[in-house]
Design a protein around this motif. Structure first.
Motif, PDB file in Angstrom:
ATOM      1  N   UNK A   1      28.573  68.376  22.783  1.00 61.56           N
ATOM      2  CA  UNK A   1      29.338  69.605  22.691  1.00 61.56           C
ATOM      3  C   UNK A   1      29.875  70.023  24.060  1.00 61.56           C
ATOM      4  N   UNK A   2      29.014  69.996  25.075  1.00 61.96           N
ATOM      5  CA  UNK A   2      29.427  70.398  26.416  1.00 61.96           C
ATOM      6  C   UNK A   2      30.450  69.417  26.975  1.00 61.96           C
ATOM      7  N   UNK A   3      30.288  68.126  26.685  1.00 61.96           N
ATOM      8  CA  UNK A   3      31.255  67.131  27.168  1.00 61.96           C
ATOM      9  C   UNK A   3      32.643  67.387  26.577  1.00 61.96           C
ATOM     10  N   UNK A   4      32.698  67.733  25.305  1.00 62.93           N
ATOM     11  CA  UNK A   4      33.978  68.042  24.673  1.00 62.93           C
ATOM     12  C   UNK A   4      34.596  69.304  25.273  1.00 62.93           C
ATOM     13  N   UNK A   5      33.771  70.306  25.498  1.00 64.74           N
ATOM     14  CA  UNK A   5      34.277  71.542  26.110  1.00 64.74           C
ATOM     15  C   UNK A   5      34.824  71.279  27.510  1.00 64.74           C
ATOM     16  N   UNK A   6      34.112  70.449  28.271  1.00 62.27           N
ATOM     17  CA  UNK A   6      34.597  70.111  29.614  1.00 62.27           C
ATOM     18  C   UNK A   6      35.918  69.361  29.544  1.00 62.27           C
ATOM     19  N   UNK A   7      36.027  68.428  28.601  1.00 60.54           N
ATOM     20  CA  UNK A   7      37.269  67.667  28.453  1.00 60.54           C
ATOM     21  C   UNK A   7      38.429  68.592  28.082  1.00 60.54           C
TER      22      UNK A   7
ATOM     23  N   UNK B   1      37.710  77.945  27.109  1.00 62.66           N
ATOM     24  CA  UNK B   1      36.759  76.836  27.261  1.00 62.66           C
ATOM     25  C   UNK B   1      35.903  77.020  28.514  1.00 62.66           C
ATOM     26  N   UNK B   2      36.506  77.508  29.599  1.00 64.88           N
ATOM     27  CA  UNK B   2      35.733  77.760  30.818  1.00 64.88           C
ATOM     28  C   UNK B   2      34.703  78.856  30.628  1.00 64.88           C
ATOM     29  N   UNK B   3      35.058  79.894  29.873  1.00 63.72           N
ATOM     30  CA  UNK B   3      34.105  80.969  29.596  1.00 63.72           C
ATOM     31  C   UNK B   3      32.952  80.450  28.747  1.00 63.72           C
ATOM     32  N   UNK B   4      33.264  79.636  27.751  1.00 64.05           N
ATOM     33  CA  UNK B   4      32.204  79.050  26.924  1.00 64.05           C
ATOM     34  C   UNK B   4      31.289  78.168  27.769  1.00 64.05           C
ATOM     35  N   UNK B   5      31.866  77.362  28.642  1.00 62.35           N
ATOM     36  CA  UNK B   5      31.047  76.525  29.529  1.00 62.35           C
ATOM     37  C   UNK B   5      30.167  77.362  30.441  1.00 62.35           C
ATOM     38  N   UNK B   6      30.704  78.472  30.904  1.00 61.70           N
ATOM     39  CA  UNK B   6      29.937  79.357  31.785  1.00 61.70           C
ATOM     40  C   UNK B   6      28.654  79.811  31.098  1.00 61.70           C
ATOM     41  N   UNK B   7      28.760  80.174  29.828  1.00 65.64           N
ATOM     42  CA  UNK B   7      27.582  80.661  29.112  1.00 65.64           C
ATOM     43  C   UNK B   7      26.683  79.520  28.629  1.00 65.64           C
ATOM     44  N   UNK B   8      27.264  78.382  28.269  1.00 69.26           N
ATOM     45  CA  UNK B   8      26.431  77.250  27.850  1.00 69.26           C
ATOM     46  C   UNK B   8      25.630  76.691  29.009  1.00 69.26           C
ATOM     47  N   UNK B   9      26.249  76.608  30.178  1.00 73.88           N
ATOM     48  CA  UNK B   9      25.584  76.022  31.344  1.00 73.88           C
ATOM     49  C   UNK B   9      24.826  77.057  32.168  1.00 73.88           C
TER      50      UNK B   9
END
Length: 164
Positions: free
Chosen positions: A1-7, A63-71
């Motif tokens: 999931x995180x890899x897809x968000x980063x991509x 996507x960056x906001x989602x990554x911020x909270x996931x990571x």
């Protein structure tokens, strides 16, 4: 999931930043064209801005906001990166304003503005890249107080423009 968000985030950033770098050149071409060609350039530029650059910017931020909270990356360098992304958003909004005004019958965009906006955009992108790739260890005390104190920016604006 995180890899897809980063991509998705990286792809959207590439399209968004590329569009922000191309737009000043398109604006500068306006003054050299006759009315019919200017209408075509306006159509092309609006389609690029509304159909590609704006959705890419929106997708990059989401996507960056989602990554911020996931990571859970709540560090000083990340907050400075978010400040730089805010500058990209301001550049984007300015491009939208220029798009509305430069294609008016008396609209004009000086060539020097093209180079200034391109250099400013490259500088902001460069700051973001340095913060992301280097992840510098920035001490909390090194950050200005208005960035560390909740509501400090608002109180600064209140001293500039007091409300009755």
């Amino acid at each position: 999931m995180i890899a897809w968000l980063k991509a998705i985030h990286i792809t959207a950033l590439i399209v968004w930043c590329g569009g922000l770098l191309v737009l000043p050149g398109l604006f500068a071409r306006r003054s050299r064209l006759n009315r019919r060609d200017a209408v075509e350039l306006h159509r092309y530029t609006r389609t690029l801005f509304i159909g590609l650059v704006s959705p890419a910017g929106f997708l990059a931020v989401v996507a960056g906001t989602a990554l911020l909270f996931f990571r859970e990356v709540f560090t000083t360098w990340m907050m400075l990166k978010l400040l730089a992304v805010g500058l990209l958003v301001i550049i984007h909004m300015r491009a939208g304003y220029v798009l509305l005004s430069v294609f008016e019958p008396e609209g004009d965009y000086a060539p020097w503005r093209r180079w200034v906006m391109t250099c400013v955009t490259i500088a902001v992108i460069g700051v973001i890249l340095v913060l992301i790739l280097d992840k510098p260890a920035i001490e909390h005390a090194d950050v200005p107080a208005w960035l560390r104190t909740p509501g400090a920016l608002q109180s600064s604006f209140e001293t500039i423009r007091p409300m009755p």
